[in-house]
Design an enzyme around this catalytic site. Structure first.
Site, PDB file in Angstrom:
ATOM      1  N   HIS A 140       0.544  -1.252  -0.288  1.00 25.95           N
ATOM      2  CA  HIS A 140       0.000   0.114  -0.238  1.00 25.95           C
ATOM      3  C   HIS A 140       1.134   1.358  -0.181  1.00 25.95           C
ATOM      4  O   HIS A 140       0.573   2.361  -0.751  1.00 25.95           O
ATOM      5  CB  HIS A 140      -0.769   0.333   1.041  1.00 25.95           C
ATOM      6  CG  HIS A 140      -1.583   1.222   1.382  1.00 25.95           C
ATOM      7  ND1 HIS A 140      -3.298   1.415   0.872  1.00 25.95           N
ATOM      8  CD2 HIS A 140      -1.294   2.833   2.011  1.00 25.95           C
ATOM      9  CE1 HIS A 140      -3.571   2.414   0.778  1.00 25.95           C
ATOM     10  NE2 HIS A 140      -2.566   3.523   1.574  1.00 25.95           N
ATOM     11  N   GLU A 141       1.576   0.761   1.031  1.00 22.42           N
ATOM     12  CA  GLU A 141       3.072   2.818   0.960  1.00 22.42           C
ATOM     13  C   GLU A 141       3.786   2.239   0.074  1.00 22.42           C
ATOM     14  O   GLU A 141       3.466   3.545  -0.874  1.00 22.42           O
ATOM     15  CB  GLU A 141       3.887   2.976   2.014  1.00 22.42           C
ATOM     16  CG  GLU A 141       3.097   2.297   3.265  1.00 22.42           C
ATOM     17  CD  GLU A 141       1.979   3.040   3.366  1.00 22.42           C
ATOM     18  OE1 GLU A 141       2.252   4.766   3.005  1.00 22.42           O
ATOM     19  OE2 GLU A 141       1.381   2.891   4.651  1.00 22.42           O
ATOM     20  N   HIS A 161       1.584   4.515  -2.913  1.00 18.92           N
ATOM     21  CA  HIS A 161       1.698   6.209  -2.959  1.00 18.92           C
ATOM     22  C   HIS A 161       2.879   6.862  -3.325  1.00 18.92           C
ATOM     23  O   HIS A 161       3.026   7.761  -4.501  1.00 18.92           O
ATOM     24  CB  HIS A 161       1.752   6.362  -1.590  1.00 18.92           C
ATOM     25  CG  HIS A 161       0.583   6.463  -0.252  1.00 18.92           C
ATOM     26  ND1 HIS A 161      -0.735   6.709  -0.696  1.00 18.92           N
ATOM     27  CD2 HIS A 161       0.350   5.876   0.337  1.00 18.92           C
ATOM     28  CE1 HIS A 161      -1.489   6.758  -0.377  1.00 18.92           C
ATOM     29  NE2 HIS A 161      -0.883   6.083   0.910  1.00 18.92           N
TER      30      HIS A 161
END
Length: 231
Positions: free
Chosen positions: A96-97, A100
């Site tokens: 998920h990170e 970004h």
């Protein structure tokens, strides 16, 4: 205060449920080891490489549930449990990170807007509580709405910020799931993919209830500003 409780109680109950469910799910998935044996750090580094990103550093932080991507320093900061962990939860958070980081590399508009708002929102958040308190007192005793109007404006900025955060977070999870689905080297089975998706879903729901909470506060203070409460 009747309106406030009418608005906030359902949101508080929902928020408590979502937070409990989120922590419960992540505790569960933190105990479930990846069949591939990848650590969160290895998942992040592989996802970055696969997307042609070589200028982002994966780092470890001691604070639990403090995982985040810093677009100004281009660092993915993972809590120790995620950084060293080889679980479903670690893979979900790390991917998920990285989502970004991919957003920034591809100049994703919502992320750029959110990043540009961070300094203003940070200052506003630090001052807002006192501005609202003073504003409510002034409008109650002197009928002067100026300070409360300033507070409502600041609260509007914060609410907009929380709303902008939603597409940023959902898109990052979407990118993470798409990459993980196409990488059998990391996730061996469809069951693992379902588990990662479930973990990310409950994480996203925490942002949804935060946005609802901000919107509820905004509605309440707007109603005070325009004299619609019966306090």
């Amino acid at each position: 205060m009747g309106l406030y409780f009418f608005l906030i109680i359902p949101v508080l109950i929902l928020s408590m449920f979502v937070q409990w469910r989120f922590r419960s799910k992540f505790s569960q998935y933190a105990e479930m080891q990846l069949n591939s044996g990848f650590s969160g750090k290895e998942v992040a580094e592989k996802m970055l490489r696969d997307n042609g990103i070589y200028d982002v550093k994966v780092m470890s932080t001691d604070v639990q549930l403090s995982d985040h991507y810093n677009p100004s320093e281009k660092t993915i900061n993972l809590s120790t449990d995620v950084y060293y962990g080889r679980s479903i939860a670690a893979a979900a958070v790390a991917a998920h990170e990285c989502g970004h980081a991919i957003q920034q590399a591809k100049s994703y508009g919502w992320l750029e807007l959110r990043t540009n708002m961070v300094p203003v929102v940070s200052i506003t958040s630090n001052l807002l509580q006192w501005v609202l308190i003073i504003g409510v007192l002034l409008i109650a005793f002197t009928f002067n709405p100026i300070v409360l109007a300033i507070g409502v404006f600041g609260l509007t900025l914060i609410t907009i910020f929380t709303m902008i955060t939603l597409p940023v977070e959902f898109d990052a999870s979407k990118r993470a799931l798409m990459w993980l689905k196409n990488n059998k080297e990391v996730l061996y089975s469809p069951e693992e993919h379902v588990q990662v998706r479930d973990a990310l879903w409950w994480a996203a729901m925490t942002y949804v209830v935060a946005a609802l909470g901000a919107m509820t506060n905004l509605i309440y203070y707007i109603s005070i500003l325009f004299g619609r409460t019966k306090d």
